[in-house]
Scaffold this motif. Structure first.
Motif, PDB file in Angstrom:
ATOM      1  N   ILE A 136       3.051 -13.635   8.172  1.00 40.19           N
ATOM      2  CA  ILE A 136       5.128 -13.686   7.630  1.00 40.19           C
ATOM      3  C   ILE A 136       5.468 -14.641   7.398  1.00 40.19           C
ATOM      4  N   SER A 137       5.512 -15.244   6.660  1.00 38.03           N
ATOM      5  CA  SER A 137       7.014 -16.527   5.948  1.00 38.03           C
ATOM      6  C   SER A 137       8.135 -16.428   7.103  1.00 38.03           C
ATOM      7  N   GLU A 138       8.327 -17.479   7.762  1.00 38.99           N
ATOM      8  CA  GLU A 138       9.777 -17.839   8.671  1.00 38.99           C
ATOM      9  C   GLU A 138      11.101 -17.498   7.994  1.00 38.99           C
ATOM     10  N   LYS A 139      10.561 -17.541   6.945  1.00 40.47           N
ATOM     11  CA  LYS A 139      12.050 -17.535   5.763  1.00 40.47           C
ATOM     12  C   LYS A 139      11.888 -15.415   5.940  1.00 40.47           C
ATOM     13  N   ASP A 140      11.008 -14.781   5.964  1.00 42.14           N
ATOM     14  CA  ASP A 140      11.262 -13.554   6.167  1.00 42.14           C
ATOM     15  C   ASP A 140      11.184 -13.007   7.429  1.00 42.14           C
ATOM     16  N   ARG A 141      10.773 -13.554   8.797  1.00 40.24           N
ATOM     17  CA  ARG A 141      10.898 -13.331  10.076  1.00 40.24           C
ATOM     18  C   ARG A 141      12.233 -13.656   9.576  1.00 40.24           C
ATOM     19  N   LYS A 142      13.218 -13.984   9.569  1.00 40.83           N
ATOM     20  CA  LYS A 142      14.227 -14.558   9.955  1.00 40.83           C
ATOM     21  C   LYS A 142      15.391 -13.811   8.719  1.00 40.83           C
ATOM     22  N   GLN A 143      15.393 -12.786   7.597  1.00 45.40           N
ATOM     23  CA  GLN A 143      15.567 -11.817   6.710  1.00 45.40           C
ATOM     24  C   GLN A 143      17.377 -10.969   8.171  1.00 45.40           C
ATOM     25  N   PRO A 144      17.981 -10.742   7.617  1.00 45.56           N
ATOM     26  CA  PRO A 144      19.394 -10.136   8.301  1.00 45.56           C
ATOM     27  C   PRO A 144      18.434  -8.468   8.044  1.00 45.56           C
ATOM     28  N   THR A 145      19.035  -8.067   9.362  1.00 45.96           N
ATOM     29  CA  THR A 145      18.519  -5.660   8.662  1.00 45.96           C
ATOM     30  C   THR A 145      19.900  -5.557   7.934  1.00 45.96           C
ATOM     31  N   LEU A 146      19.588  -4.526   7.836  1.00 43.83           N
ATOM     32  CA  LEU A 146      20.020  -3.690   6.566  1.00 43.83           C
ATOM     33  C   LEU A 146      21.808  -3.011   7.058  1.00 43.83           C
ATOM     34  N   SER A 206      -2.616 -13.272  -1.829  1.00 48.15           N
ATOM     35  CA  SER A 206      -2.803 -13.134  -0.506  1.00 48.15           C
ATOM     36  C   SER A 206      -3.480 -13.112  -0.013  1.00 48.15           C
ATOM     37  N   ARG A 207      -4.141 -13.469   0.917  1.00 49.03           N
ATOM     38  CA  ARG A 207      -4.836 -12.551   2.030  1.00 49.03           C
ATOM     39  C   ARG A 207      -5.035 -12.222   3.140  1.00 49.03           C
ATOM     40  N   TYR A 208      -5.317 -11.540   3.530  1.00 44.95           N
ATOM     41  CA  TYR A 208      -5.946 -10.069   4.646  1.00 44.95           C
ATOM     42  C   TYR A 208      -4.629  -9.992   5.569  1.00 44.95           C
ATOM     43  N   GLY A 209      -3.171  -9.099   5.167  1.00 40.84           N
ATOM     44  CA  GLY A 209      -2.028  -9.444   6.687  1.00 40.84           C
ATOM     45  C   GLY A 209      -1.029  -9.960   6.039  1.00 40.84           C
ATOM     46  N   VAL A 210      -0.882 -10.260   5.170  1.00 37.19           N
ATOM     47  CA  VAL A 210      -0.081 -11.577   4.652  1.00 37.19           C
ATOM     48  C   VAL A 210       1.043 -10.039   4.207  1.00 37.19           C
ATOM     49  N   LEU A 211       2.317 -10.227   4.806  1.00 42.72           N
ATOM     50  CA  LEU A 211       3.562  -9.133   4.449  1.00 42.72           C
ATOM     51  C   LEU A 211       4.544 -10.120   3.572  1.00 42.72           C
ATOM     52  N   ARG A 212       4.989  -9.619   2.217  1.00 42.79           N
ATOM     53  CA  ARG A 212       5.869 -10.894   1.706  1.00 42.79           C
ATOM     54  C   ARG A 212       7.084  -9.303   1.235  1.00 42.79           C
ATOM     55  N   GLY A 213       8.527  -9.870   1.880  1.00 38.50           N
ATOM     56  CA  GLY A 213       9.144  -8.942   2.051  1.00 38.50           C
ATOM     57  C   GLY A 213      10.040  -8.874   2.912  1.00 38.50           C
ATOM     58  N   LEU A 214      11.222  -7.881   2.743  1.00 39.80           N
ATOM     59  CA  LEU A 214      11.450  -7.770   1.436  1.00 39.80           C
ATOM     60  C   LEU A 214      12.988  -8.266   1.125  1.00 39.80           C
ATOM     61  N   HIS A 215      12.491  -8.649  -0.266  1.00 41.00           N
ATOM     62  CA  HIS A 215      13.144  -9.220  -1.016  1.00 41.00           C
ATOM     63  C   HIS A 215      14.112  -8.751  -2.159  1.00 41.00           C
ATOM     64  N   TYR A 216      15.250  -9.271  -2.758  1.00 47.67           N
ATOM     65  CA  TYR A 216      15.567  -8.696  -3.649  1.00 47.67           C
ATOM     66  C   TYR A 216      16.238  -9.724  -4.146  1.00 47.67           C
ATOM     67  N   GLN A 217      17.476  -9.138  -5.522  1.00 46.79           N
ATOM     68  CA  GLN A 217      18.453 -10.721  -6.207  1.00 46.79           C
ATOM     69  C   GLN A 217      19.196  -9.668  -6.278  1.00 46.79           C
ATOM     70  N   THR A 218      20.507 -10.212  -6.298  1.00 47.03           N
ATOM     71  CA  THR A 218      21.836  -9.571  -6.232  1.00 47.03           C
ATOM     72  C   THR A 218      22.797 -10.436  -7.666  1.00 47.03           C
TER      73      THR A 218
END
Length: 181
Positions: A166-176, A53-65
């Protein structure tokens, strides 16, 4: 290797013993028996992953169920990141609590992330090479996430949100709250 408890149940910061001489350094990055003796947790890891990843890239918050929930050991091979985990185990005394650590190619720390935790990181250096061991294979149908800027988690990413990549997928994750009520 020194294994330290974090404030989150079953989550550990691993500080390797580093041997250094005129040739460079040597360290042991994983020792199943020693880790099991120290933590009481014994996992068989089946998949290693790596991201660049380059500077400023955020990956997450991910998990498997479900059956594909993953325990991970994460580390930085090159660069520097802020690494963040969230305990999502309803029966845990640290449910909905977060922990963060700086992982980089200087301290060579690793984080033991138990199944039932969401995980993410943000690159603080020009580039990062991030590696993680998983005790279950990735299963796309079991993939889930929590939004990185959830107000109930109040995570300090040590970085301005407007400058994050931030990826589009990560921007659309639900809240807790949307996931756990």
């Amino acid at each position: 290797m020194k294994v330290e408890k974090t404030p989150l149940k079953d989550c550990y910061l691993i500080k390797p013993t580093i041997f250094e001489d005129q040739r460079g350094i040597f360290l042991e990055t994983y020792h199943r028996k020693r880790l099991a003796e120290t933590t009481g947790i014994d996992n068989e890891f089946v998949q290693d992953n790596q991201s660049i990843s380059r500077y400023g890239v955020l990956r997450g918050l991910h998990y498997q169920t479900g059956d594909f929930a993953q325990t991970k050991i994460v580390r930085v091979i090159y660069g520097k990141v802020v690494d963040v985990v969230v305990d999502l185990r309803r029966d845990s005394p640290t449910f909905k609590k977060t922990y963060s650590a700086i992982l980089d190619d200087q301290n060579l720390y690793q984080l033991f992330v138990p199944k039932g935790f969401a995980h993410g990181f943000l690159t603080l250096s020009e580039k990062s090479v991030f590696a993680y061991k998983c005790d279950h294979y990735y299963q796309p149908g079991s993939e889930a996430g929590i939004i990185f800027n959830d107000p109930d988690l109040n995570i300090d990413w040590n970085f301005p949100e407007a400058e994050m990549i931030i990826s589009e997928k990560d921007r659309k994750q639900p809240t807790l709250k949307e996931v756990f009520g």
